[in-house]
Design a protein around this motif. Structure first.
Motif, PDB file in Angstrom:
ATOM      1  N   ARG A 146       0.806  -1.273   0.024  1.00 58.02           N
ATOM      2  CA  ARG A 146       0.070  -0.015  -0.219  1.00 58.02           C
ATOM      3  C   ARG A 146       0.915   1.158  -0.063  1.00 58.02           C
ATOM      4  O   ARG A 146       0.396   2.023  -0.780  1.00 58.02           O
ATOM      5  CB  ARG A 146      -1.055  -0.040   1.228  1.00 58.02           C
ATOM      6  CG  ARG A 146      -1.901   1.321   1.308  1.00 58.02           C
ATOM      7  CD  ARG A 146      -2.752   1.098   2.523  1.00 58.02           C
ATOM      8  NE  ARG A 146      -1.974   0.989   3.668  1.00 58.02           N
ATOM      9  CZ  ARG A 146      -1.574   2.076   4.238  1.00 58.02           C
ATOM     10  NH1 ARG A 146      -1.412   3.399   3.961  1.00 58.02           N
ATOM     11  NH2 ARG A 146      -0.699   1.884   5.388  1.00 58.02           N
ATOM     12  N   VAL A 147       1.900   1.533   0.620  1.00 56.94           N
ATOM     13  CA  VAL A 147       2.790   2.395   0.626  1.00 56.94           C
ATOM     14  C   VAL A 147       3.408   2.630  -0.369  1.00 56.94           C
ATOM     15  O   VAL A 147       3.786   3.625  -0.969  1.00 56.94           O
ATOM     16  CB  VAL A 147       3.637   2.370   2.025  1.00 56.94           C
ATOM     17  CG1 VAL A 147       4.789   3.469   1.867  1.00 56.94           C
ATOM     18  CG2 VAL A 147       3.135   2.324   3.390  1.00 56.94           C
ATOM     19  N   ALA A 148       4.076   1.407  -1.036  1.00 56.59           N
ATOM     20  CA  ALA A 148       4.964   1.428  -2.346  1.00 56.59           C
ATOM     21  C   ALA A 148       3.726   2.182  -3.374  1.00 56.59           C
ATOM     22  O   ALA A 148       4.299   2.823  -4.087  1.00 56.59           O
ATOM     23  CB  ALA A 148       5.299  -0.015  -2.661  1.00 56.59           C
ATOM     24  N   ILE A 149       2.515   1.545  -3.347  1.00 56.85           N
ATOM     25  CA  ILE A 149       1.469   2.277  -4.257  1.00 56.85           C
ATOM     26  C   ILE A 149       1.207   3.596  -4.201  1.00 56.85           C
ATOM     27  O   ILE A 149       1.350   4.404  -5.193  1.00 56.85           O
ATOM     28  CB  ILE A 149       0.294   1.505  -4.329  1.00 56.85           C
ATOM     29  CG1 ILE A 149       0.416  -0.211  -4.937  1.00 56.85           C
ATOM     30  CG2 ILE A 149      -0.588   1.887  -5.179  1.00 56.85           C
ATOM     31  CD1 ILE A 149      -0.936  -1.065  -4.668  1.00 56.85           C
ATOM     32  N   GLY A 150       1.047   4.113  -3.068  1.00 56.90           N
ATOM     33  CA  GLY A 150       1.035   5.460  -2.666  1.00 56.90           C
ATOM     34  C   GLY A 150       2.322   6.441  -3.231  1.00 56.90           C
ATOM     35  O   GLY A 150       1.932   7.624  -3.837  1.00 56.90           O
ATOM     36  N   SER A 151       3.370   5.873  -2.922  1.00 57.70           N
ATOM     37  CA  SER A 151       4.530   6.526  -3.489  1.00 57.70           C
ATOM     38  C   SER A 151       4.585   6.588  -4.914  1.00 57.70           C
ATOM     39  O   SER A 151       5.112   7.641  -5.495  1.00 57.70           O
ATOM     40  CB  SER A 151       5.902   5.782  -2.809  1.00 57.70           C
ATOM     41  OG  SER A 151       6.980   6.340  -3.397  1.00 57.70           O
ATOM     42  N   ARG A 152       4.432   5.484  -5.576  1.00 57.80           N
ATOM     43  CA  ARG A 152       4.545   5.445  -7.148  1.00 57.80           C
ATOM     44  C   ARG A 152       3.417   6.511  -7.594  1.00 57.80           C
ATOM     45  O   ARG A 152       3.625   7.190  -8.422  1.00 57.80           O
ATOM     46  CB  ARG A 152       4.229   4.001  -7.545  1.00 57.80           C
ATOM     47  CG  ARG A 152       4.371   3.934  -8.979  1.00 57.80           C
ATOM     48  CD  ARG A 152       4.628   2.149  -9.235  1.00 57.80           C
ATOM     49  NE  ARG A 152       3.240   1.403  -9.112  1.00 57.80           N
ATOM     50  CZ  ARG A 152       3.322   0.648  -8.064  1.00 57.80           C
ATOM     51  NH1 ARG A 152       4.572   0.584  -7.439  1.00 57.80           N
ATOM     52  NH2 ARG A 152       2.097   0.137  -7.936  1.00 57.80           N
ATOM     53  N   ASN A 153       2.277   6.286  -6.896  1.00 54.85           N
ATOM     54  CA  ASN A 153       1.129   7.294  -7.500  1.00 54.85           C
ATOM     55  C   ASN A 153       1.620   8.789  -7.272  1.00 54.85           C
ATOM     56  O   ASN A 153       1.183   9.570  -8.148  1.00 54.85           O
ATOM     57  CB  ASN A 153      -0.207   7.067  -6.919  1.00 54.85           C
ATOM     58  CG  ASN A 153      -0.773   5.614  -7.273  1.00 54.85           C
ATOM     59  OD1 ASN A 153      -0.515   4.998  -8.396  1.00 54.85           O
ATOM     60  ND2 ASN A 153      -1.857   5.224  -6.373  1.00 54.85           N
ATOM     61  N   ALA A 154       2.158   8.954  -5.986  1.00 57.47           N
ATOM     62  CA  ALA A 154       2.542  10.558  -5.978  1.00 57.47           C
ATOM     63  C   ALA A 154       3.879  10.932  -6.953  1.00 57.47           C
ATOM     64  O   ALA A 154       3.731  11.976  -7.473  1.00 57.47           O
ATOM     65  CB  ALA A 154       3.028  10.666  -4.621  1.00 57.47           C
ATOM     66  N   ARG A 155       4.685   9.773  -7.063  1.00 58.86           N
ATOM     67  CA  ARG A 155       5.835  10.164  -8.056  1.00 58.86           C
ATOM     68  C   ARG A 155       5.233  10.322  -9.554  1.00 58.86           C
ATOM     69  O   ARG A 155       5.768  11.214 -10.296  1.00 58.86           O
ATOM     70  CB  ARG A 155       6.812   8.910  -7.996  1.00 58.86           C
ATOM     71  CG  ARG A 155       7.942   9.183  -9.066  1.00 58.86           C
ATOM     72  CD  ARG A 155       8.743   7.967  -9.071  1.00 58.86           C
ATOM     73  NE  ARG A 155       9.545   8.095  -7.489  1.00 58.86           N
ATOM     74  CZ  ARG A 155      10.700   8.710  -7.374  1.00 58.86           C
ATOM     75  NH1 ARG A 155      11.054   9.555  -8.240  1.00 58.86           N
ATOM     76  NH2 ARG A 155      11.225   8.719  -6.101  1.00 58.86           N
ATOM     77  N   HIS A 156       4.145   9.689 -10.208  1.00 53.25           N
ATOM     78  CA  HIS A 156       3.548   9.848 -11.297  1.00 53.25           C
ATOM     79  C   HIS A 156       2.628  11.178 -11.250  1.00 53.25           C
ATOM     80  O   HIS A 156       2.480  11.620 -12.632  1.00 53.25           O
ATOM     81  CB  HIS A 156       2.721   8.570 -11.550  1.00 53.25           C
ATOM     82  CG  HIS A 156       3.175   7.197 -11.898  1.00 53.25           C
ATOM     83  ND1 HIS A 156       2.758   6.004 -11.980  1.00 53.25           N
ATOM     84  CD2 HIS A 156       4.661   7.101 -12.154  1.00 53.25           C
ATOM     85  CE1 HIS A 156       3.540   5.022 -12.151  1.00 53.25           C
ATOM     86  NE2 HIS A 156       4.628   5.772 -12.268  1.00 53.25           N
ATOM     87  N   SER A 157       2.417  11.760 -10.076  1.00 51.83           N
ATOM     88  CA  SER A 157       1.834  13.013 -10.067  1.00 51.83           C
ATOM     89  C   SER A 157       2.738  14.277 -10.456  1.00 51.83           C
ATOM     90  O   SER A 157       2.405  15.561 -10.853  1.00 51.83           O
ATOM     91  CB  SER A 157       0.920  13.422  -8.872  1.00 51.83           C
ATOM     92  OG  SER A 157       0.183  12.211  -8.596  1.00 51.83           O
ATOM     93  N   LEU A 158       4.259  13.730 -10.300  1.00 56.20           N
ATOM     94  CA  LEU A 158       4.990  15.057 -10.462  1.00 56.20           C
ATOM     95  C   LEU A 158       5.008  15.605 -12.062  1.00 56.20           C
ATOM     96  O   LEU A 158       4.831  14.681 -12.845  1.00 56.20           O
ATOM     97  CB  LEU A 158       6.500  14.286 -10.275  1.00 56.20           C
ATOM     98  CG  LEU A 158       6.731  14.156  -8.550  1.00 56.20           C
ATOM     99  CD1 LEU A 158       7.906  13.555  -8.700  1.00 56.20           C
ATOM    100  CD2 LEU A 158       6.910  15.394  -7.751  1.00 56.20           C
ATOM    101  N   PRO A 159       4.937  16.784 -12.230  1.00 56.05           N
ATOM    102  CA  PRO A 159       5.198  17.423 -13.428  1.00 56.05           C
ATOM    103  C   PRO A 159       6.348  16.943 -14.213  1.00 56.05           C
ATOM    104  O   PRO A 159       7.457  16.715 -13.653  1.00 56.05           O
ATOM    105  CB  PRO A 159       5.002  18.783 -13.168  1.00 56.05           C
ATOM    106  CG  PRO A 159       5.368  19.085 -12.024  1.00 56.05           C
ATOM    107  CD  PRO A 159       5.243  18.002 -11.184  1.00 56.05           C
ATOM    108  N   PRO A 160       6.116  16.820 -15.756  1.00 52.64           N
ATOM    109  CA  PRO A 160       7.464  16.357 -16.307  1.00 52.64           C
ATOM    110  C   PRO A 160       8.296  17.499 -16.202  1.00 52.64           C
ATOM    111  O   PRO A 160       8.039  18.922 -16.542  1.00 52.64           O
ATOM    112  CB  PRO A 160       6.837  16.099 -17.840  1.00 52.64           C
ATOM    113  CG  PRO A 160       5.588  16.893 -17.787  1.00 52.64           C
ATOM    114  CD  PRO A 160       5.249  16.863 -16.501  1.00 52.64           C
TER     115      PRO A 160
END
Length: 256
Positions: free
Chosen positions: A179-193
């Motif tokens: 769950r934490v890993a998914i949250g981190s991955r989702n947050a990282r994907h929200s970063l602007p290019p």
């Protein structure tokens, strides 16, 4: 601490003491105190001194005859004026928290006019204290309550989740780690290019150092930059001291 943080409160939003770990830590003689003179101290020197405290915390933990997961270090910066609390406590906390979490530690900020809201009640202010202080302790599983907030910048959320997962991996279940890993991955994907901004009219960007006004600004910032470099070198070389500058750290003593 005994009058407030170790007691229940009607506005807390849950049962139990304001901090459920403060009293057990006190009874286990794992709640330690220190103080240093911060009066008239330059802010960069103050931050540099506080960046040494994770090393002090780890040394104290290693020297204890009996290890304790409840070990906490309360640090009182003496001599601060009331109008300095926002900078030397609140701003310092925002600057230092990412570094402390990288070290596997959490940093709490307390002062009389703190506006930090409770995790279970928007009307409760759990970080208010008679005197300004910072509290250092090891990261714990329940710290999931204090990270990855909706108002936290995305980059900071990624960092906090990654630190939490790294330092608590052995204590988390497979489901919780996922769950934490998914949250981190989702947050990282929200970063602007990280794409460069287009330059108007196709002109080449002007070097900042080629701009006379920017040269003036860089010249004015040079002493502060040099000070920051000294602090970073001191930390990297492991030669820094909490007693740098005007800091005088009191002897750490067990709570009575």
């Amino acid at each position: 601490m005994q009058r407030f943080i170790m007691q229940p409160h009607s506005d807390l939003g849950r049962k139990g003491a304001v901090c459920p770990f403060a009293k057990p830590s006190h009874e286990e003689r794992a709640l330690l105190f220190s103080a240093f003179d911060a009066a008239d101290m330059p802010f960069d020197t103050y931050i540099g001194a506080l960046m040494r405290l994770p090393y002090l915390f780890n040394r104290v933990a290693a020297e204890r005859p009996e290890p304790s997961e409840l070990l906490s270090l309360a640090v009182y910066p003496l001599g601060l004026q009331d109008e300095e609390h926002y900078k030397f406590i609140d701003c310092a906390h925002m600057i230092l928290k990412p570094f402390y979490m990288e070290c596997g530690l959490m940093l709490g900020e307390f002062h009389p006019t703190s506006s930090v809201r409770g995790a279970h009640s928007d009307s409760f202010r759990p970080m208010r204290a008679d005197k300004p202080l910072l509290v250092i302790r090891a990261m714990a599983l329940h710290d999931a309550l204090f990270i990855d907030g909706a108002s936290t910048p995305i980059g900071m959320r990624v960092h906090e989740l990654e630190c939490y997962l790294r330092w608590n991996a052995e204590r988390l279940s497979a489901t919780e780690k996922a769950r934490v890993a998914i949250g981190s991955r989702n947050a990282r994907h929200s970063l602007p290019p990280s794409t460069p901004s287009p330059n108007r009219r196709g002109r080449q960007p002007v070097s900042e150092t080629g701009n006379p006004q920017m040269q003036y600004r860089l010249a004015r910032c040079a002493p502060a930059a040099t000070s920051g470099q000294r602090i970073r070198r001191s930390i990297d070389n492991g030669k820094g001291s909490v007693c740098d500058g005007r800091t005088r750290v009191g002897r750490v003593a067990n709570a009575l």
